[in-house]
Motif scaffolding. Sequence first.
Motif, mmCIF file in Angstrom:
data_model
loop_
_atom_site.group_PDB
_atom_site.id
_atom_site.type_symbol
_atom_site.label_atom_id
_atom_site.label_comp_id
_atom_site.label_asym_id
_atom_site.label_seq_id
_atom_site.Cartn_x
_atom_site.Cartn_y
_atom_site.Cartn_z
ATOM 1 N N THR B 224 0.864 -1.007 0.062
ATOM 2 C CA THR B 224 0.093 -0.074 -0.141
ATOM 3 C C THR B 224 0.842 1.234 -0.166
ATOM 4 O OG1 THR B 224 -1.463 -1.311 1.473
ATOM 5 C CG2 THR B 224 -1.832 1.263 1.234
ATOM 6 N N ASP B 225 0.666 2.195 -0.985
ATOM 7 C CA ASP B 225 1.288 3.524 -0.932
ATOM 8 C C ASP B 225 0.669 4.387 0.159
ATOM 9 O OD1 ASP B 225 3.066 2.192 -2.412
ATOM 10 O OD2 ASP B 225 2.624 3.285 -4.356
ATOM 11 N N THR B 226 1.552 5.012 0.741
ATOM 12 C CA THR B 226 0.978 5.887 1.698
ATOM 13 C C THR B 226 2.095 7.062 2.050
ATOM 14 O OG1 THR B 226 -0.477 6.488 3.594
ATOM 15 C CG2 THR B 226 1.478 4.860 3.640
ATOM 16 N N ILE B 227 1.725 8.053 3.047
ATOM 17 C CA ILE B 227 2.712 9.160 3.301
ATOM 18 C C ILE B 227 3.239 8.728 4.581
ATOM 19 C CG2 ILE B 227 2.929 11.443 3.549
ATOM 20 C CD1 ILE B 227 2.186 10.712 0.711
ATOM 21 N N LEU B 237 5.653 6.421 1.067
ATOM 22 C CA LEU B 237 6.100 5.110 1.586
ATOM 23 C C LEU B 237 5.225 3.841 1.007
ATOM 24 C CD1 LEU B 237 6.157 5.256 5.498
ATOM 25 C CD2 LEU B 237 8.097 5.936 4.020
ATOM 26 N N LEU B 239 4.194 0.448 2.073
ATOM 27 C CA LEU B 239 3.857 -0.517 3.217
ATOM 28 C C LEU B 239 3.867 -1.672 2.751
ATOM 29 C CD1 LEU B 239 1.581 1.439 5.786
ATOM 30 C CD2 LEU B 239 4.270 1.728 5.511
ATOM 31 N N THR B 241 2.535 -5.545 3.637
ATOM 32 C CA THR B 241 1.976 -6.029 4.733
ATOM 33 C C THR B 241 1.589 -7.610 4.727
ATOM 34 O OG1 THR B 241 -0.158 -5.427 3.701
ATOM 35 C CG2 THR B 241 0.847 -3.784 5.509
ATOM 36 N N VAL B 246 2.489 -4.534 9.289
ATOM 37 C CA VAL B 246 3.421 -4.063 8.308
ATOM 38 C C VAL B 246 4.790 -4.842 8.414
ATOM 39 C CG1 VAL B 246 4.570 -1.951 7.681
ATOM 40 C CG2 VAL B 246 2.326 -1.996 8.390
ATOM 41 N N PHE C 298 -1.542 6.146 11.255
ATOM 42 C CA PHE C 298 -1.294 6.550 9.831
ATOM 43 C C PHE C 298 -1.512 5.358 8.980
ATOM 44 C CE2 PHE C 298 2.633 5.346 7.588
ATOM 45 C CZ PHE C 298 3.191 4.593 8.747
ATOM 46 N N PHE C 305 -2.612 14.063 4.048
ATOM 47 C CA PHE C 305 -1.826 14.782 4.963
ATOM 48 C C PHE C 305 -1.123 15.972 3.743
ATOM 49 C CE2 PHE C 305 0.244 11.226 7.372
ATOM 50 C CZ PHE C 305 -0.717 10.993 8.137
ATOM 51 N N ARG C 314 -2.469 11.631 -0.494
ATOM 52 C CA ARG C 314 -3.291 10.412 0.026
ATOM 53 C C ARG C 314 -2.543 9.814 0.921
ATOM 54 N NH1 ARG C 314 -7.602 7.965 -2.054
ATOM 55 N NH2 ARG C 314 -7.073 6.450 -0.271
ATOM 56 N N VAL C 315 -3.113 9.546 2.030
ATOM 57 C CA VAL C 315 -2.724 8.485 3.034
ATOM 58 C C VAL C 315 -3.858 7.293 3.079
ATOM 59 C CG1 VAL C 315 -2.674 8.267 5.658
ATOM 60 C CG2 VAL C 315 -1.967 10.119 4.741
ATOM 61 N N ARG C 316 -3.151 5.885 3.044
ATOM 62 C CA ARG C 316 -4.047 4.816 2.622
ATOM 63 C C ARG C 316 -3.925 3.891 3.763
ATOM 64 N NH1 ARG C 316 -2.005 6.615 -1.706
ATOM 65 N NH2 ARG C 316 -3.328 7.021 -3.568
ATOM 66 N N ARG C 317 -5.106 3.309 4.065
ATOM 67 C CA ARG C 317 -4.989 2.160 5.200
ATOM 68 C C ARG C 317 -4.155 0.877 4.595
ATOM 69 N NH1 ARG C 317 -10.285 0.895 7.498
ATOM 70 N NH2 ARG C 317 -10.993 -0.040 5.220
ATOM 71 N N ALA C 318 -3.360 0.227 5.304
ATOM 72 C CA ALA C 318 -2.650 -0.649 4.843
ATOM 73 C C ALA C 318 -3.235 -1.956 5.754
ATOM 74 C CB ALA C 318 -1.229 -0.629 4.979
ATOM 75 N N VAL C 319 -3.305 -1.811 7.039
ATOM 76 C CA VAL C 319 -3.827 -2.698 8.067
ATOM 77 C C VAL C 319 -4.985 -2.214 8.903
ATOM 78 C CG1 VAL C 319 -1.464 -3.839 8.377
ATOM 79 C CG2 VAL C 319 -1.804 -1.960 9.701
#
Lengths: 629, 354, 535
Positions: B224-227, B237, B239, B241, B246, C298, C305, C314-319
Amino acid sequence: MLNRIKSPLQVADVVRECGEALGREKSRFVICAGTGCVAGGSMDVFREFERLLKAKGLYGDVQLLFEGHTSPVGVIFSGCYGFCQVGPLVQFQPKGIIYTKVTVQDVDEIIKTTFEEDSVVERLLYRKHDGTLCPTEDEVPFYGKQKRVILAECGHINPEDIREYFATGGYQALASALSKMDPDGVIDIISRSGLRGRGGAGFPAGRKMALARESQGGRKYVICNGDEGDPGAFMDRSVLEANPHSVLEGMAIAAYAIGADKGYIYVRAEYPLAVTRIDIAIDQARRSGVLGKGIMGTDFDFDVEVFQGAGAFICGEATALIRSIEGFRGSPEMTLSYYPTERGLWGKPTLLNNVKTLAFIPKIIANGVRWFTGMGTKGSPGTAVFALTGEVRNNGLIEVPMGITLREIIFDIGEGVPGGREFKAVQIGGPSGGCLPRELLDIEVDFDSLLDAGAMMGSGGMVVVDDTTCMVDLARYFLAFTRMESCGKCVPCRIGTKRMLEMLTRICEGKGEPEDVGRLEELALDIKEGSLCALGGTAPNPVLTTLRYFKDEYEAHIHEKRCPAGLCANLVTFHIDSEKCNGCTVCARNCPADAITGEKKKPHVIDQDKCIKCRECLSRCRFDAVYTE
Amino acid sequence: MSEKIKLTIDGKKCAGRPGRTILEVARENDIWIPTLCFDERLEPYGACRICLVEVKGAGGLLPACAAEITPDMVVKTSSKRVDSIRRTVIELLLSDHPADCMTCESTGSCALQDLAYRYGIKESSFKGEAHSYHLADDNPVIERDPDKCILCGRCARICDEVVGPGVLGFVGRGFDATVSPPYDRLLEESPCLFCGQCVSTCPVGALTSKLSEGAGRPWELESTDTICPYCGVGCTLRLWTRDNKVVNVTAPMDKGVNRGNLCVKGRFGFQFIDSPDRLKHPLVRGKDGRLRKTTWNKAISLVAERLSETRDKHGADSVGGLASARCTNEENYLFQKFMRAVVGTNNVDHCARL
Amino acid sequence: MFGSGAMTNSIGDLGYADVTIIIGSNTSETHPVISMEIIKAVKAGKKKLIVIDPRNIMMADFAEVSLNQRPGTDVAVLSGMMHWIIKKGLYDREFVETRTEGFKELKKVVAAYTPAHVEKISGVPAAKIKKAAELYAGAARANILYAMGITQHVTGTDNVRSVANLASLTGNLGIPGGGVNPLRGQNNVQGACDMGALPNVYTGYQKVADEGVRHKMEAAWGVELPEAPGLVSTEMVRKRSEGGVRAMYIMGENPMVSDPDLNHAGEVLKNLEFLVVQDIFLTETAELADVVLPGLTFAEKDGTFTNTERRVQRVRRAVEGPGEAREDWRITCDIATAMGYPMEYGHVSEIKAEICSLTPSYTGISWERIEEKGIQWPCPTPEHPGTPILHVGQCARGKAKFMPVEFKEPAEKPDRQYPLVLTTGRILTHFHTGSMTRRCKALDELVPRAEAEFSPHDAKRYRIKDGDMVELTTRRGSIDVTATVTEKANPGVVFMPFHFAESAANVLTGGALDPVAKTPEYKVSAVKVKKKPSK
């Protein structure tokens, strides 16, 4: 010592003055003080000459000549005179008498006989292998076919006294460049002369200069590459030791042509004598006004610094050398989109030339294009300097016109192979070069013909081997060198040379497989074409040329587990011919493995289980009784 | 903008701006050229020789990573010569490389493995000495295995060219050259910042993250791409998983303000997410002064009740709220809306100045 | 001066500047990835760097010229540079004439700040001030990066104005590779400001005091809104007698480590009538709460953010989060609803849409548009590409106004009793109050404890060795901390990070605030040191 030269026009006067002063010395002994002769004790010989001449009231210091005195005889030491095989060498000028293998004990006799009695000491003269005596340079075969241009003064002048260089017409080329030519004029002359880089690759020197001149970027540099690293090569060292001013003058002219104000001489720290002499030369040149700020009173500034390399072979490669001066690890850089002439030292345009290339420049400026193109071949005008070594009677430093045949070099200048052995091959261009066989003895030596034959001019090492040399082993030897000297940056060279070496070692040990020849050739070609720099690009040459010209030896090792030259330890056994052996016991006494037994005055035998194949018996036996199978 | 240069790669007509390399233009045109020592974050290096291509009229083969395009250039990315050298390079590398792909951390993301597979090299035809170093680096994040190092220099170059301290460098030469901190010391004895940029650029298994050891093969993980949750740079980032955990963090090369770069916190600072200390239930302070588990309903009612009470009794400005520089925009928006519209005060702030 | 506290330029264009000034930012530790952009350009020979910092930070290793000023003398140093630039005629005349006002006043004020005079104030050799000035002014494009080293002073606003004056003077505004670039310290501190989590503004810095704006918000939210600006956090956390609040709702903040003068702050928080803390850990602040609500990290939620270059990403849910922990926005909604104001959103994107509708600078930054790549505000329409560089052609407020300032000493100067200057800040491996990084096993193993940095000179003077425990005391309190002796520190200045609750630097820091921005003076406290007997 000398007054500062204040204008280019003044140089002619200085040249005349120095010539006149030295001319007041009626005769002189010249003691060769190249590294080889120094190692042989020539400095002791020199001091003995000084002592004895002084004692006899004959010796006049050079300084006195400049003060107007005359002197019947003088003594100087010079740089390498070339014929290292028979050093220490002593010349008596102007007669041109050459004495060989001179020791301190001989000096008194030399002075007496040569100077006082106007005769020669026969026992110290060079003797041809047919027994003929050769009192002067013209008669010594070693010098016979040479054409000494950049070596012309080497061995004749004192490299530690700039006045001696002036006396040969030194710095007149720089003076005329500064006073009569613009930078383009200099480049034009060098371009038209067809001078090619003497570092080995033969890149047109004029074009390189023009590229550096065209490059923009503020400060520019000239670098003299004296990082000579080939085993058996000592041309650059000799030039730097014997005539450092010729290199400084060449650098200054090149700097004027491209617009540089700073130069570096990169020289191996293993060449301490060269370093000392360059340092002295730089100091004297600065004080004479031919180097430094406002050269010869003009607005041209150029100064030179010596940089001592730490001995990595790769640092002879231009980009690695530059990195090394910058203080980084010496490993080559890609020069695809730009050459050092555009972005070199500290990112600035840099002209990098070999010692010899730079030494040619003043000669060409002074003597003109036609003089230069009058020597050598069309594609490679001028002369070439080689270090002739190996199994050849006359070892030493030679300068020959391009286009001379290998045969002339090896059999006329070198007087052939000693010890009744047969000529087998000559390795040209050091570990980057190739091995050429007897059949190619008549090729005319120049940049292009050597490349066609699979060798290369390289830096000019020429190693002659006879029939006791195993060609697989020779290739292995050179590979061991390049594998050791590979910087490790690119994969083909780093791992490829290691694997080639391992394969060659296996073959020499009799563990070669039938596929190895093909595998070796394929790998060699991939390394040649795939490597980043010329070290890897040329490292396979010894393998490729021995495969090309001596494939049968590889096959004998692999298929018959036999070394035709009887050299590879695993493939050879030592025996004693009972008919020839007279039981002198020398072999038995010298065998480190106690493998030889036998009663006194009776034939001896070698215990094969104990024999470690050190070859000691073979070399010790005076009756030719030890043989190999 | 300068005019584009036209050229042909593998028969396909391509174009690129002056100064672009063959590799860049080929990639833009979906033409594959293998690389090992290339990383777009770094200056071209040209050491691995795997990207050599044929260029009509050029003296020899050219490294695509460094050779700039020229007008009407004709490039062949594959030929008998080129493929022979590539195979040789791969085989040479494999001849001094452990064959432990089964347990290697980098399996599935190893450039050497991919190339061996692509060129069908099951085994190196070169036999000979292979290195076996024994290295134990005690640092908690970066695992070094010099046996697997292919000396592409990417780690040393990224540490010097991009990160700055230049902790890693070549030691020794030729076949015995290694990459190491000065004087063969350990990373923790060097000025290493532990950013793991070297890990990010290593094409093989010579530099890996200790945090992700045994965490799973790339195909077993989800990404998953996030900040990044740390400083204000806002790095992207990725992540990785597995089983709602993670297990690794990387940065995509083609995205975000950071383009593949990360620092020690961004890359190795993810363990707090599944820390056992995490709050899992609402807590309320009991009469004894201790915090106890409660239900969401009870907690929310209590908060609403007490805030309303204070507001009603002492006025809205007797209540203050701190939003968070670590929460999302949407959460901050709602928080200030809550303070202003629900509580009725402008007493809302966060730690912008701290 | 010309807008809000965000970078005028973009991270991507930092490399373009021929010269970069870093002042009051330990960039390689606090914004490592930005430091990489800078270092890469310097190493490639494309940039020259000027570093102005009281400490010998790593960035100084790459600097062409490095200035160590006495803490709190930034205005003097910057004025000295401007003095020299004006004196040598190196300023951008055209820019000054066409795009600025107030040059005469500036010239008058900086006239007194000769490099020699500034040397006396700041300890920076005059030659270095001149060199830095010439380098910066001589560049075709030059930018300035700064961070808390500029703002966390009583003269923080003055410092920022001086930085802006310098940039305007040389015409380094509105061009690629130029600008004034504050580096924001936290992942969404920019966003929290943009979203109006400030006492005086709504979203997008729309002023609370502006009636029109207030009416717009009232209409949208369906309630009447208070007119008077509220309190900043340090004003809230005060004794009731001094105007502090009675109840607090704290979401994801940890003032028990981050606030200045912690002894005082702790007392206030403990005595609140009601405290609710919403966080992911039982922080030092949550431990004091009446109710603790578990939020999400996060990695467990969706949203956006906004970074320091104004890019909304975009901030995304991973878990999934642990236990019953919930997204923070849902918690806020529930409290609001329970208080009689129904807040209901099915998905964060609906909140995002509401933000867009009420915030001119965010209007075009819709949830859908930033799926792949973030957009930099201002972005006024759905078609607008976003704004990588502010003030191109014209400043947000028309002409840039020079705001000349005089140098003022910090609130607290070292004296006989407290002879050293303590300056606090961040270190590379930890973040803010350490609630997250201290719970990362690897990071905590890399740097397990706080260290106070002493110069070899001070270490000798106070007989401190590397690794000794020392007691640091200011007028506010004392803490124990491990000492480290390093060339990074200059004589007279002690640095320590504030991330460590067990050696909480903020027990020591002062209560003085910048009068405008209300930023605490974390960078200058007078401190004394005592070596602890070894156990």
